[in-house]
Design a protein around this motif. Sequence first.
Motif, PDB file in Angstrom:
ATOM      1  N   GLN A 191       0.829  -1.199   0.000  1.00  0.00           N
ATOM      2  CA  GLN A 191       0.000   0.000   0.000  1.00  0.00           C
ATOM      3  C   GLN A 191       0.866   1.252   0.000  1.00  0.00           C
ATOM      4  OE1 GLN A 191      -2.253  -0.190   3.820  1.00  0.00           O
ATOM      5  NE2 GLN A 191      -1.284   1.753   4.293  1.00  0.00           N
ATOM      6  N   PRO A 192       0.373   2.348  -0.584  1.00  0.00           N
ATOM      7  CA  PRO A 192       1.159   3.592  -0.591  1.00  0.00           C
ATOM      8  C   PRO A 192       1.540   4.019   0.826  1.00  0.00           C
ATOM      9  CG  PRO A 192      -0.762   3.768  -2.028  1.00  0.00           C
ATOM     10  CD  PRO A 192      -0.913   2.487  -1.270  1.00  0.00           C
ATOM     11  N   GLN A 193       2.774   4.469   0.981  1.00  0.00           N
ATOM     12  CA  GLN A 193       3.300   4.967   2.263  1.00  0.00           C
ATOM     13  C   GLN A 193       3.055   3.940   3.375  1.00  0.00           C
ATOM     14  OE1 GLN A 193       4.990   7.612   1.798  1.00  0.00           O
ATOM     15  NE2 GLN A 193       5.627   8.263   3.816  1.00  0.00           N
ATOM     16  N   TYR A 194       3.423   2.695   3.102  1.00  0.00           N
ATOM     17  CA  TYR A 194       3.155   1.635   4.068  1.00  0.00           C
ATOM     18  C   TYR A 194       4.011   1.810   5.319  1.00  0.00           C
ATOM     19  CZ  TYR A 194       7.253  -0.475   1.697  1.00  0.00           C
ATOM     20  OH  TYR A 194       8.485  -0.710   1.141  1.00  0.00           O
ATOM     21  N   GLU A 195       3.523   1.246   6.432  1.00  0.00           N
ATOM     22  CA  GLU A 195       4.174   1.398   7.735  1.00  0.00           C
ATOM     23  C   GLU A 195       4.871   0.135   8.213  1.00  0.00           C
ATOM     24  OE1 GLU A 195       1.919   3.079  10.836  1.00  0.00           O
ATOM     25  OE2 GLU A 195       0.873   4.510   9.566  1.00  0.00           O
ATOM     26  N   HIS A 196       4.536  -0.995   7.623  1.00  0.00           N
ATOM     27  CA  HIS A 196       5.086  -2.282   8.040  1.00  0.00           C
ATOM     28  C   HIS A 196       5.570  -3.026   6.800  1.00  0.00           C
ATOM     29  CE1 HIS A 196       3.250  -1.989  12.118  1.00  0.00           C
ATOM     30  NE2 HIS A 196       2.284  -1.360  11.474  1.00  0.00           N
ATOM     31  N   VAL A 197       6.184  -4.190   7.021  1.00  0.00           N
ATOM     32  CA  VAL A 197       6.521  -5.046   5.887  1.00  0.00           C
ATOM     33  C   VAL A 197       5.241  -5.776   5.500  1.00  0.00           C
ATOM     34  CG1 VAL A 197       7.995  -6.877   5.001  1.00  0.00           C
ATOM     35  CG2 VAL A 197       8.869  -5.310   6.738  1.00  0.00           C
ATOM     36  N   ASP A 198       4.559  -5.258   4.494  1.00  0.00           N
ATOM     37  CA  ASP A 198       3.268  -5.797   4.087  1.00  0.00           C
ATOM     38  C   ASP A 198       3.398  -6.841   2.980  1.00  0.00           C
ATOM     39  OD1 ASP A 198       2.180  -3.980   5.872  1.00  0.00           O
ATOM     40  OD2 ASP A 198       1.840  -2.456   4.340  1.00  0.00           O
ATOM     41  N   ALA A 199       4.533  -6.865   2.302  1.00  0.00           N
ATOM     42  CA  ALA A 199       4.800  -7.840   1.246  1.00  0.00           C
ATOM     43  C   ALA A 199       6.301  -8.048   1.174  1.00  0.00           C
ATOM     44  CB  ALA A 199       4.264  -7.339  -0.100  1.00  0.00           C
ATOM     45  N   ASP A 200       6.695  -9.238   0.778  1.00  0.00           N
ATOM     46  CA  ASP A 200       8.107  -9.556   0.589  1.00  0.00           C
ATOM     47  C   ASP A 200       8.597  -8.797  -0.638  1.00  0.00           C
ATOM     48  OD1 ASP A 200      10.575 -10.649   0.028  1.00  0.00           O
ATOM     49  OD2 ASP A 200       9.903 -12.733   0.087  1.00  0.00           O
ATOM     50  N   THR A 201       9.432  -7.780  -0.416  1.00  0.00           N
ATOM     51  CA  THR A 201       9.846  -6.925  -1.530  1.00  0.00           C
ATOM     52  C   THR A 201      10.728  -7.651  -2.534  1.00  0.00           C
ATOM     53  OG1 THR A 201      11.788  -6.107  -0.312  1.00  0.00           O
ATOM     54  CG2 THR A 201       9.730  -4.838  -0.120  1.00  0.00           C
ATOM     55  N   GLU A 202      11.299  -8.797  -2.172  1.00  0.00           N
ATOM     56  CA  GLU A 202      12.177  -9.534  -3.076  1.00  0.00           C
ATOM     57  C   GLU A 202      11.435 -10.635  -3.822  1.00  0.00           C
ATOM     58  OE1 GLU A 202      15.393  -7.981  -3.114  1.00  0.00           O
ATOM     59  OE2 GLU A 202      13.935  -6.783  -1.992  1.00  0.00           O
ATOM     60  N   HIS A 203      10.168 -10.807  -3.538  1.00  0.00           N
ATOM     61  CA  HIS A 203       9.398 -11.846  -4.213  1.00  0.00           C
ATOM     62  C   HIS A 203       9.180 -11.454  -5.673  1.00  0.00           C
ATOM     63  CE1 HIS A 203       6.060 -14.542  -5.228  1.00  0.00           C
ATOM     64  NE2 HIS A 203       6.437 -15.282  -4.201  1.00  0.00           N
ATOM     65  N   PRO A 204       9.210 -12.409  -6.605  1.00  0.00           N
ATOM     66  CA  PRO A 204       9.063 -12.061  -8.024  1.00  0.00           C
ATOM     67  C   PRO A 204       7.744 -11.384  -8.380  1.00  0.00           C
ATOM     68  CG  PRO A 204       9.914 -14.294  -7.790  1.00  0.00           C
ATOM     69  CD  PRO A 204       9.546 -13.836  -6.412  1.00  0.00           C
ATOM     70  N   LEU A 205       6.711 -11.506  -7.541  1.00  0.00           N
ATOM     71  CA  LEU A 205       5.412 -10.908  -7.852  1.00  0.00           C
ATOM     72  C   LEU A 205       5.216  -9.531  -7.226  1.00  0.00           C
ATOM     73  CD1 LEU A 205       3.052 -14.023  -7.458  1.00  0.00           C
ATOM     74  CD2 LEU A 205       3.912 -13.000  -9.584  1.00  0.00           C
ATOM     75  N   THR A 206       6.198  -9.058  -6.435  1.00  0.00           N
ATOM     76  CA  THR A 206       6.026  -7.789  -5.726  1.00  0.00           C
ATOM     77  C   THR A 206       6.544  -6.621  -6.545  1.00  0.00           C
ATOM     78  OG1 THR A 206       6.248  -8.919  -3.600  1.00  0.00           O
ATOM     79  CG2 THR A 206       6.473  -6.529  -3.593  1.00  0.00           C
ATOM     80  N   ALA A 207       5.664  -5.661  -6.792  1.00  0.00           N
ATOM     81  CA  ALA A 207       6.002  -4.417  -7.490  1.00  0.00           C
ATOM     82  C   ALA A 207       6.323  -3.331  -6.472  1.00  0.00           C
ATOM     83  CB  ALA A 207       4.824  -3.985  -8.374  1.00  0.00           C
ATOM     84  N   PRO A 208       6.932  -2.219  -6.893  1.00  0.00           N
ATOM     85  CA  PRO A 208       7.119  -1.096  -5.971  1.00  0.00           C
ATOM     86  C   PRO A 208       5.771  -0.527  -5.519  1.00  0.00           C
ATOM     87  CG  PRO A 208       8.486  -0.840  -7.932  1.00  0.00           C
ATOM     88  CD  PRO A 208       7.532  -1.957  -8.216  1.00  0.00           C
ATOM     89  N   ALA A 209       5.737   0.005  -4.317  1.00  0.00           N
ATOM     90  CA  ALA A 209       4.524   0.651  -3.826  1.00  0.00           C
ATOM     91  C   ALA A 209       4.267   1.926  -4.627  1.00  0.00           C
ATOM     92  CB  ALA A 209       4.660   0.997  -2.352  1.00  0.00           C
ATOM     93  N   PRO A 210       3.021   2.199  -5.005  1.00  0.00           N
ATOM     94  CA  PRO A 210       2.735   3.450  -5.703  1.00  0.00           C
ATOM     95  C   PRO A 210       2.907   4.643  -4.767  1.00  0.00           C
ATOM     96  CG  PRO A 210       0.896   1.883  -5.853  1.00  0.00           C
ATOM     97  CD  PRO A 210       1.826   1.368  -4.819  1.00  0.00           C
ATOM     98  N   PRO A 211       3.218   5.824  -5.302  1.00  0.00           N
ATOM     99  CA  PRO A 211       3.187   7.036  -4.482  1.00  0.00           C
ATOM    100  C   PRO A 211       1.789   7.250  -3.909  1.00  0.00           C
ATOM    101  CG  PRO A 211       4.241   7.463  -6.600  1.00  0.00           C
ATOM    102  CD  PRO A 211       3.623   6.108  -6.697  1.00  0.00           C
ATOM    103  N   PHE A 212       1.698   7.957  -2.750  1.00  0.00           N
ATOM    104  CA  PHE A 212       0.385   8.104  -2.130  1.00  0.00           C
ATOM    105  C   PHE A 212      -0.354   9.345  -2.659  1.00  0.00           C
ATOM    106  CE2 PHE A 212       3.327  10.323   0.381  1.00  0.00           C
ATOM    107  CZ  PHE A 212       2.799  10.958   1.502  1.00  0.00           C
ATOM    108  N   VAL A 213      -0.543   9.328  -3.975  1.00  0.00           N
ATOM    109  CA  VAL A 213      -1.316  10.338  -4.688  1.00  0.00           C
ATOM    110  C   VAL A 213      -2.303   9.586  -5.581  1.00  0.00           C
ATOM    111  CG1 VAL A 213      -1.226  12.234  -6.352  1.00  0.00           C
ATOM    112  CG2 VAL A 213       0.592  11.980  -4.649  1.00  0.00           C
ATOM    113  N   GLY A 214      -3.557  10.028  -5.572  1.00  0.00           N
ATOM    114  CA  GLY A 214      -4.601   9.287  -6.247  1.00  0.00           C
ATOM    115  C   GLY A 214      -4.304   8.958  -7.690  1.00  0.00           C
TER     116      GLY A 214
END
Length: 546
Positions: free
Chosen positions: A233-256
């Motif tokens: 999620q944008p501007q996340y506070e915790h490790v919400d997804a494994d950033t090294e997993h092949p299916l994980t994309a960068p978090a979007p900026p927190f602008v609509g």
Amino acid sequence: MNPLPAARAVVDLLRDEGVDRVFGNPGTTELPLLQELARDGDPDYVLALQEFTAVAAADGYARGTGRPAFVSVHAVPGVSNALIGMNNARRSRTPLVITAGQQDQRFLRDSPMLGGDLVGLAAPACLAADEVHTADDLLPMFRRAFARARGVPSGPVFVSVPMNLLAQPAAGPIPARPPIVTLPVATGIDEAAALLAGASNPAIMAGDRVGATGALRELTAVAEALGATVYPQPQYEHVDADTEHPLTAPAPPFVGSEINKALAGHDALLLAGASIRSHLWTPEPPLPEGIRVVQLDDDPAEIGRAHDVEIGLFGAVGPTLDALAEALRGLPGLHGPALERAGRISAELVPERTRWRERARAAAGPAPVHPAAAAQLVADALAAGTVVVEEAVTSGPLLRRALPQRGPGDYHNSSGNGGLGWGIGAAVGLHLAHPGRPVLAFLGDGSAMFGVQGLWTAARLGAPVLFVVVNNHEYRTLKDSLGRQFGGMDLGDPAIDWVGLARSMGLSAHRVEHASEIGPAVRAAQESGGPRLVEIPIRGYGDGAP
């Protein structure tokens, strides 16, 4: 036999609740409680120079221990200073119990110094706020506060205690702890699985309820069973997804509009414990038109709060994701398409992740350092197992791309709540919660100045926290949002001497003059065994990897 003083009974209740530290800044109206705390040093009193630092440190401690932390502040001024931290904790669902010493009831009618409507002041920043009026109510209300703080949703709870009640004899025994009620698996699993499996290009937005509840394994299982792109999620506070997993994309900026752009082309979305709160209004809504949404949360008020939802799942996040993954694996005909999608997604995301980091490293040079290079070189040098606290509004997204985040509790942020100054105190609290792990606080210079007095608490405790201040001498986020034409955004005249400031509070400190110094400085600081600050002058413009 004389009954216990009420203040001593409160301390006994705190011990029964598992409280081993009280975070605070003392004042006259809390003296009976402070006297009892000082009697045998259990719980330990963690002294902060200002109440926001105390709340931020308690926030970090609660995140690290998984149980409510306790904060003591002083009357109207203390509650006022604590409000930013309390509001951060409310938005983050961090369980805290905050108490403030109210003036003596016997002359409150005279509007004495420090007296006031503490409940009215605190209530908007808490799940619940109340004032104790009789000695009979003191212990039951504290017990109720802890139960509410750890409930669903969790968060901060405030109790105002008049000074004279703490000095009276305790009324009655300590009440028993109420049982902890756990949420069940959500209903509607099969319907949600069918909707997601019917999509040609599904996506998952992994939210902070995934990270806060430690449900990464279950989230990953859903993504793999579905063959879905995962966006933290944008501007996340915790490790919400494994950033090294092949299916994980960068978090979007927190602008609509940016969130909309990231999700464009997806025809179904699982909002997994995610809260989309944009920073700026844009004509484009965060969710693309026509996307079908399944939302899972353990707070029913979040489901459909801001976006149209076709299927809402209210229940425990981890167990519900586990059940959803099992339902998806049981659907005939899904396995082949999911594997094909996963291969296509990973073929795009993994090389781009590698290229981004290589470009960031290649941008290294003399100070002021490119911000992407600064973030990447800090991430590269960190000791294994480092807990990262990040509060750098414009450089933070770069660190999140540079830094592998794979385990629950490895990364923490709160700047999406808007109350800056949290990072220094939170890093101290997380050190206390994880004394065997190194801790990094990665801070923007503007953010750090809001909570700079927390450095003194780190030095007082001898907390081996590395504070990295990336210094662009400006409120960069405002220039990004509003343009250069506005005044009041530059912090370079006079320049803040971060090395001198840190040393004045008892820390060792070093200013980097070239990017090549960053790795050695980070490693030396983490090996030192004490609190250190490293200042990295960075460029004010050109954020993002070249």
